[in-house]
Design a protein around this motif. Sequence first.
Motif, PDB file in Angstrom:
ATOM      1  N   ALA A   5      -6.130  -6.619  -1.438  1.00 26.88           N
ATOM      2  CA  ALA A   5      -4.936  -7.251  -1.634  1.00 26.88           C
ATOM      3  C   ALA A   5      -4.842  -8.278  -0.169  1.00 26.88           C
ATOM      4  CB  ALA A   5      -3.903  -6.279  -1.772  1.00 26.88           C
ATOM      5  N   LEU A   6      -4.712  -9.531  -0.280  1.00 26.12           N
ATOM      6  CA  LEU A   6      -4.499 -10.189   0.655  1.00 26.12           C
ATOM      7  C   LEU A   6      -2.987 -10.739   0.337  1.00 26.12           C
ATOM      8  CD1 LEU A   6      -4.855 -12.139   3.046  1.00 26.12           C
ATOM      9  CD2 LEU A   6      -6.151 -13.757   1.534  1.00 26.12           C
ATOM     10  N   ILE A   7      -2.093 -10.288   1.252  1.00 26.92           N
ATOM     11  CA  ILE A   7      -0.624 -10.459   0.998  1.00 26.92           C
ATOM     12  C   ILE A   7       0.001 -11.961   1.126  1.00 26.92           C
ATOM     13  CG2 ILE A   7       1.510  -9.689   1.609  1.00 26.92           C
ATOM     14  CD1 ILE A   7      -0.067  -7.512   0.223  1.00 26.92           C
ATOM     15  N   ASP A   8       0.466 -12.349   0.120  1.00 27.23           N
ATOM     16  CA  ASP A   8       1.054 -13.733  -0.092  1.00 27.23           C
ATOM     17  C   ASP A   8       2.437 -13.701   0.090  1.00 27.23           C
ATOM     18  OD1 ASP A   8       1.803 -16.277  -0.470  1.00 27.23           O
ATOM     19  OD2 ASP A   8       0.973 -16.441  -2.274  1.00 27.23           O
ATOM     20  N   GLY A  10       4.067 -16.409   2.031  1.00 26.59           N
ATOM     21  CA  GLY A  10       4.358 -17.648   2.544  1.00 26.59           C
ATOM     22  C   GLY A  10       3.836 -17.873   3.850  1.00 26.59           C
ATOM     23  N   SER A  11       2.809 -17.032   4.354  1.00 26.41           N
ATOM     24  CA  SER A  11       2.416 -17.253   5.610  1.00 26.41           C
ATOM     25  C   SER A  11       1.355 -18.606   5.904  1.00 26.41           C
ATOM     26  CB  SER A  11       1.493 -15.785   5.917  1.00 26.41           C
ATOM     27  OG  SER A  11       0.555 -15.939   7.118  1.00 26.41           O
ATOM     28  N   GLY A  12       1.382 -19.058   6.958  1.00 24.97           N
ATOM     29  CA  GLY A  12       0.594 -20.532   6.943  1.00 24.97           C
ATOM     30  C   GLY A  12      -1.021 -20.185   6.824  1.00 24.97           C
ATOM     31  N   ASN A  13      -1.439 -19.149   7.426  1.00 28.69           N
ATOM     32  CA  ASN A  13      -2.943 -18.838   7.574  1.00 28.69           C
ATOM     33  C   ASN A  13      -3.462 -18.427   6.138  1.00 28.69           C
ATOM     34  OD1 ASN A  13      -1.824 -16.546   8.235  1.00 28.69           O
ATOM     35  ND2 ASN A  13      -3.643 -15.930   9.388  1.00 28.69           N
ATOM     36  N   LEU A  14      -2.800 -18.182   5.143  1.00 29.63           N
ATOM     37  CA  LEU A  14      -3.413 -17.469   3.986  1.00 29.63           C
ATOM     38  C   LEU A  14      -4.610 -18.234   3.334  1.00 29.63           C
ATOM     39  CD1 LEU A  14      -2.451 -15.342   1.815  1.00 29.63           C
ATOM     40  CD2 LEU A  14      -1.561 -17.225   0.523  1.00 29.63           C
ATOM     41  N   ARG A  15      -4.712 -19.227   3.090  1.00 28.56           N
ATOM     42  CA  ARG A  15      -6.003 -19.682   2.461  1.00 28.56           C
ATOM     43  C   ARG A  15      -7.190 -19.769   3.570  1.00 28.56           C
ATOM     44  NH1 ARG A  15      -4.440 -18.724  -2.063  1.00 28.56           N
ATOM     45  NH2 ARG A  15      -2.280 -19.643  -2.767  1.00 28.56           N
ATOM     46  N   SER A  16      -7.107 -20.067   4.898  1.00 25.84           N
ATOM     47  CA  SER A  16      -8.077 -19.928   5.364  1.00 25.84           C
ATOM     48  C   SER A  16      -8.450 -18.320   5.788  1.00 25.84           C
ATOM     49  CB  SER A  16      -8.010 -20.469   7.106  1.00 25.84           C
ATOM     50  OG  SER A  16      -6.703 -19.879   7.595  1.00 25.84           O
ATOM     51  N   ALA A  17      -7.285 -17.480   5.685  1.00 27.58           N
ATOM     52  CA  ALA A  17      -7.938 -16.207   5.756  1.00 27.58           C
ATOM     53  C   ALA A  17      -8.771 -15.794   4.345  1.00 27.58           C
ATOM     54  CB  ALA A  17      -6.513 -15.129   5.856  1.00 27.58           C
ATOM     55  N   GLU A  18      -8.223 -16.272   3.222  1.00 25.88           N
ATOM     56  CA  GLU A  18      -8.942 -16.067   2.206  1.00 25.88           C
ATOM     57  C   GLU A  18     -10.288 -16.235   1.826  1.00 25.88           C
ATOM     58  OE1 GLU A  18      -8.260 -17.305  -2.876  1.00 25.88           O
ATOM     59  OE2 GLU A  18      -7.376 -18.243  -1.216  1.00 25.88           O
ATOM     60  N   LYS A  19     -10.470 -17.490   2.420  1.00 23.70           N
ATOM     61  CA  LYS A  19     -11.692 -18.242   2.433  1.00 23.70           C
ATOM     62  C   LYS A  19     -12.676 -17.234   3.433  1.00 23.70           C
ATOM     63  CE  LYS A  19     -14.163 -22.521   3.467  1.00 23.70           C
ATOM     64  NZ  LYS A  19     -14.045 -24.143   4.187  1.00 23.70           N
ATOM     65  N   ALA A  20     -12.113 -16.899   4.350  1.00 24.97           N
ATOM     66  CA  ALA A  20     -13.066 -16.218   5.413  1.00 24.97           C
ATOM     67  C   ALA A  20     -13.388 -14.669   4.943  1.00 24.97           C
ATOM     68  CB  ALA A  20     -12.569 -16.058   6.754  1.00 24.97           C
ATOM     69  N   LEU A  21     -12.427 -14.321   4.257  1.00 28.80           N
ATOM     70  CA  LEU A  21     -12.461 -12.730   3.567  1.00 28.80           C
ATOM     71  C   LEU A  21     -13.625 -12.897   2.618  1.00 28.80           C
ATOM     72  CD1 LEU A  21      -9.060 -11.332   3.306  1.00 28.80           C
ATOM     73  CD2 LEU A  21     -11.048 -10.325   4.559  1.00 28.80           C
ATOM     74  N   ARG A  22     -13.504 -13.951   1.497  1.00 28.28           N
ATOM     75  CA  ARG A  22     -14.551 -14.147   0.547  1.00 28.28           C
ATOM     76  C   ARG A  22     -15.959 -14.320   1.040  1.00 28.28           C
ATOM     77  NH1 ARG A  22     -12.090 -14.229  -4.115  1.00 28.28           N
ATOM     78  NH2 ARG A  22      -9.807 -14.883  -4.300  1.00 28.28           N
ATOM     79  N   ARG A  23     -15.926 -15.037   2.183  1.00 33.18           N
ATOM     80  CA  ARG A  23     -17.377 -15.370   2.870  1.00 33.18           C
ATOM     81  C   ARG A  23     -17.878 -13.978   3.286  1.00 33.18           C
ATOM     82  NH1 ARG A  23     -18.772 -19.620   7.622  1.00 33.18           N
ATOM     83  NH2 ARG A  23     -20.930 -19.302   7.784  1.00 33.18           N
ATOM     84  N   PRO A  32     -16.133  -6.449  -2.529  1.00 32.50           N
ATOM     85  CA  PRO A  32     -15.096  -6.115  -3.342  1.00 32.50           C
ATOM     86  C   PRO A  32     -14.535  -7.533  -3.663  1.00 32.50           C
ATOM     87  CG  PRO A  32     -14.710  -6.501  -0.755  1.00 32.50           C
ATOM     88  CD  PRO A  32     -16.250  -6.777  -1.087  1.00 32.50           C
ATOM     89  N   ASP A  33     -13.534  -7.292  -4.640  1.00 30.19           N
ATOM     90  CA  ASP A  33     -12.663  -8.331  -5.445  1.00 30.19           C
ATOM     91  C   ASP A  33     -11.451  -8.870  -4.396  1.00 30.19           C
ATOM     92  OD1 ASP A  33     -11.767 -10.112  -7.184  1.00 30.19           O
ATOM     93  OD2 ASP A  33     -10.724  -8.573  -8.338  1.00 30.19           O
ATOM     94  N   ILE A  34     -11.606 -10.027  -3.636  1.00 34.23           N
ATOM     95  CA  ILE A  34     -10.419 -10.319  -2.890  1.00 34.23           C
ATOM     96  C   ILE A  34      -9.275 -11.009  -3.938  1.00 34.23           C
ATOM     97  CG2 ILE A  34      -9.802 -11.782  -1.014  1.00 34.23           C
ATOM     98  CD1 ILE A  34     -11.863  -9.965  -0.371  1.00 34.23           C
ATOM     99  N   VAL A  35      -7.863 -10.541  -3.821  1.00 39.85           N
ATOM    100  CA  VAL A  35      -6.937 -10.664  -4.466  1.00 39.85           C
ATOM    101  C   VAL A  35      -5.735 -11.181  -3.771  1.00 39.85           C
ATOM    102  CG1 VAL A  35      -5.253 -10.082  -6.425  1.00 39.85           C
ATOM    103  CG2 VAL A  35      -7.694  -9.166  -6.480  1.00 39.85           C
ATOM    104  N   VAL A  36      -5.540 -12.481  -3.984  1.00 43.75           N
ATOM    105  CA  VAL A  36      -4.061 -12.894  -3.208  1.00 43.75           C
ATOM    106  C   VAL A  36      -3.072 -12.915  -4.102  1.00 43.75           C
ATOM    107  CG1 VAL A  36      -3.190 -15.176  -2.262  1.00 43.75           C
ATOM    108  CG2 VAL A  36      -5.647 -14.769  -2.097  1.00 43.75           C
ATOM    109  N   VAL A  42      -0.029  -4.700  -7.896  1.00 43.55           N
ATOM    110  CA  VAL A  42      -1.347  -4.963  -7.519  1.00 43.55           C
ATOM    111  C   VAL A  42      -1.387  -4.325  -6.176  1.00 43.55           C
ATOM    112  CG1 VAL A  42      -3.046  -6.512  -6.889  1.00 43.55           C
ATOM    113  CG2 VAL A  42      -1.531  -7.105  -9.052  1.00 43.55           C
ATOM    114  N   VAL A  43      -0.527  -4.625  -5.351  1.00 42.76           N
ATOM    115  CA  VAL A  43      -0.603  -4.253  -3.695  1.00 42.76           C
ATOM    116  C   VAL A  43      -0.780  -2.709  -3.669  1.00 42.76           C
ATOM    117  CG1 VAL A  43       0.369  -4.145  -1.571  1.00 42.76           C
ATOM    118  CG2 VAL A  43       0.423  -6.000  -2.766  1.00 42.76           C
TER     119      VAL A  43
END
Length: 214
Positions: A5-8, A10-23, A32-36, A42-43
């Motif tokens: 669970a990648l906690i959303d 309203g943090s500014g670096n959410l999408r870059s963190a998501e992209k890096a975790l998926r990579r 694993p399954d990365i879920v924003v 879910v959390v």
Amino acid sequence: MQSVALIDYGSGNLRSAEKALRRAAGALSRAPDIVVTADPDVVARADRVVLPGVGAFAACMAAFEARDGLEAAMGEACRTRGAPFLGICVGMQLLADRGLEFGETKGLGWIPGDVARVVSNDPLAKIPHMGWNGLVDCRAHPLLGGLPDDCHMYFTHSFAMTPTDPADRLAAVDHGGRFTAAVARGNLAGVQFHPEKSQGAGLRLLANFLEWAP
């Protein structure tokens, strides 16, 4: 399949963190399954939790608390069930008892300590601390597996966490004086730098987190 669970909130670096975790996840034999998400259900059920953060401590804490049920759900996952947790930048700072930016703001208190302005003793070491810097005083930990003690990570911040117990400090950084670069206690960990902006070293750290079994 494990869920992260990648906690959303309203943090500014959410999408870059998501992209890096998926990579990082894509390089593992069992990805694993990365879920924003900001969904408490879910959390609460997640196998791992990542809390990003950019900006002021008080603003991030207020945004996090504004998501009904999110703090309790994160506590259920990480403190009750023991799911591995990673905080990034202000997401790490929120683990502390309090932040001292623009007054005093209560934190989660999961790792006792304070977050205060970085003080540089070197006029050439400017604050905010922005750019690449090497980790020092690293202690052995699975999160840092395969990384040299002086590996460089990308920082951008003016405040840093000082744990009450020095044993909770996982690594430091020297920028006109030494301050905390990473913390770890039990299944909880946090990094002041941005692994999602730290190229190969950052991806290795994220992969280590995805396989960490505290």
